[in-house]
Write a protein that holds these residues in place. Sequence first.
Motif, short mmCIF file in Angstrom:
data_model
loop_
_atom_site.label_atom_id
_atom_site.label_comp_id
_atom_site.label_asym_id
_atom_site.label_seq_id
_atom_site.Cartn_x
_atom_site.Cartn_y
_atom_site.Cartn_z
N ASN A 103 -11.40 4.35 -3.30
CA ASN A 103 -11.98 4.21 -2.27
C ASN A 103 -11.75 5.33 -1.24
N GLU A 104 -12.29 5.16 -0.01
CA GLU A 104 -12.27 6.23 0.82
C GLU A 104 -10.94 6.54 1.27
N ASP A 105 -9.84 5.64 1.15
CA ASP A 105 -8.48 6.03 1.69
C ASP A 105 -7.67 6.36 0.44
N GLY A 106 -8.50 6.64 -0.81
CA GLY A 106 -7.68 7.25 -1.92
C GLY A 106 -7.09 6.05 -2.81
N PHE A 107 -7.12 4.68 -2.50
CA PHE A 107 -6.49 3.65 -3.09
C PHE A 107 -7.29 3.45 -4.68
N LYS B 257 0.80 -1.11 0.10
CA LYS B 257 0.03 -0.25 0.00
C LYS B 257 0.89 1.29 0.20
N ARG B 258 1.85 1.36 0.75
CA ARG B 258 2.78 2.40 0.83
C ARG B 258 3.54 2.70 -0.49
N LEU C 58 0.77 3.85 -3.08
CA LEU C 58 0.28 5.34 -2.95
C LEU C 58 1.63 6.16 -3.75
#
Length: 324
Positions: free
Chosen positions: A158-162, A136-137, A140
Amino acid sequence: MNPIFLKNEDQIDLFFRRGMEITDKTKHIAKLEHISYYRLKEFAKPYSVVTMYGEVPVLKYKDISFDDVVKRYYQDKNLRINLLHAIEKIEVSIKRNISYILGKRYGAFGYLNFSLWANKNENSKFKLEKEQFYFKRDLLKVLSKSSMPDLANGNNLNEDGFPSVWIATEILMFGSLVHLISLMSKRNQKELAQFYNCTIKELLSWLKCLNFARNICAHNSNIIDIQLQTKPVVRKAWSKKYLYSVSDKSGNKVVTNRISVIILIVITLVKEINNKYRWKPIRSNLASICKDNDIIKADKNANLLGFANSRTALDLQSFSLGNL
């Protein structure tokens, strides 16, 4: 002794003293104005031998001319371009099929939860959590540098920007995708391998090899003299007809670890994607590298590439049509 400055003509003389055939000194000097001495020396290495005179190593060339070395340099360049084109075709297909499998089974963002799709029998919970964190790191970071238009559509995040799995696979590097495949459950790996009519073991081995080859091609490194440290899975039919092998100290046949293996892997995977793919450019590269009026020297040139002989090195079309 510290290295000393040598004029271009002195560099040519050094090649000559070491046994390289010089046919046109003026023309060769002109080549050295644009291609470095050490670059050409690298392509002459397979035709060199180092002999120790006491504690002094002496380099000598055999059966190679300056023209041959320059030809190898240019054909390496052409082969890298043509191989990269074919490898990218595999990369595009792998991206599509990974996203198809993960998206179909786990939804648009299920790929972000490694415990859903990864192999929990071979990877501990802690390892998967660590892999997920670093994935994930890094995703991004890649995301922040991407200019893909669909990222501007909030529905694809998604809500976390992924991004969704279909977008994520498009922006990830080939090496990252190969690593994801290595973490997949056997069920997912098997479905992916079926797209390419090969086993899971073959697919993982081949993709790791191609990722290495892709990096070599992309960074303008010597590909024709490559020696793979980790040998990929080689099918018996390949070694029986196409690949060069030698006997080890125990008398066992050891198959080559050179560019020929990479080429056969590329053909095997690409023919499952497009069985009408044109192999003529790569065949022409190999023909130019191997070509010589002396069949013994032509076969030696092919052996250095890892092919059994100069004829099998050029038989790519029948290989691509076969079921090997």
